[in-house]
Design a protein around this motif. Sequence first.
Motif, PDB file in Angstrom:
ATOM      1  N   THR A  16       5.648   1.068  -3.503  1.00  0.00           N
ATOM      2  CA  THR A  16       5.944   0.292  -4.712  1.00  0.00           C
ATOM      3  C   THR A  16       5.476  -1.142  -4.527  1.00  0.00           C
ATOM      4  O   THR A  16       5.272  -1.607  -3.394  1.00  0.00           O
ATOM      5  CB  THR A  16       7.458   0.289  -5.012  1.00  0.00           C
ATOM      6  N   GLU A  17       5.323  -1.857  -5.624  1.00  0.00           N
ATOM      7  CA  GLU A  17       4.962  -3.279  -5.564  1.00  0.00           C
ATOM      8  C   GLU A  17       6.007  -4.052  -4.761  1.00  0.00           C
ATOM      9  O   GLU A  17       5.666  -4.949  -4.003  1.00  0.00           O
ATOM     10  CB  GLU A  17       4.839  -3.865  -6.984  1.00  0.00           C
ATOM     11  N   ASN A  21       5.206  -6.291  -1.590  1.00  0.00           N
ATOM     12  CA  ASN A  21       5.492  -7.728  -1.655  1.00  0.00           C
ATOM     13  C   ASN A  21       6.333  -8.218  -0.488  1.00  0.00           C
ATOM     14  O   ASN A  21       6.345  -9.407  -0.183  1.00  0.00           O
ATOM     15  CB  ASN A  21       6.167  -8.089  -2.980  1.00  0.00           C
ATOM     16  N   LYS A  58      -4.083  -6.601  -1.534  1.00  0.00           N
ATOM     17  CA  LYS A  58      -3.236  -5.438  -1.836  1.00  0.00           C
ATOM     18  C   LYS A  58      -3.655  -4.225  -1.002  1.00  0.00           C
ATOM     19  O   LYS A  58      -2.805  -3.492  -0.496  1.00  0.00           O
ATOM     20  CB  LYS A  58      -3.292  -5.104  -3.328  1.00  0.00           C
ATOM     21  N   GLN A  62      -1.325  -2.211   1.586  1.00  0.00           N
ATOM     22  CA  GLN A  62      -1.089  -0.765   1.494  1.00  0.00           C
ATOM     23  C   GLN A  62      -1.325  -0.092   2.837  1.00  0.00           C
ATOM     24  O   GLN A  62      -0.563   0.783   3.248  1.00  0.00           O
ATOM     25  CB  GLN A  62      -2.001  -0.143   0.427  1.00  0.00           C
TER      26      GLN A  62
END
Length: 118
Positions: A16-17, A21, A58, A62
């Motif tokens: 998930t973001e 984060n 990003k 990941q």
Amino acid sequence: MSYAINGSSSVDKTFTEEELNRIETYFGVNTKPDKPYKQLSYLEALGEEGSTMEELVKLLKQEAAKYGADAIIEITRMSEAREVGTAVITEGNYVYDAMLLTGIAIKYEETAKKLGGN
């Protein structure tokens, strides 16, 4: 395209973001946190034509998340020449500079101990 060197993680999971984060980022050579950590893996994220810095960060996150990383240190930006076109050289093929980010995924020692690591 994102991949890890030094033993790619076999974890194939979507994060998930919020999870991404939580991973801290340290940009530049010799940028590291003050607390003790263990290195997990060297990471690279290679962009396509027109990729943004945000997209590549990003991708690094990941990949780092697959290792359970707390942060990515020493993130460095470079470029790599890539060719667009068919396998057979024809008109219309061209070379562009693709953005390449490298970094090192780390786990804070205090976090590793809480999880039962050494």
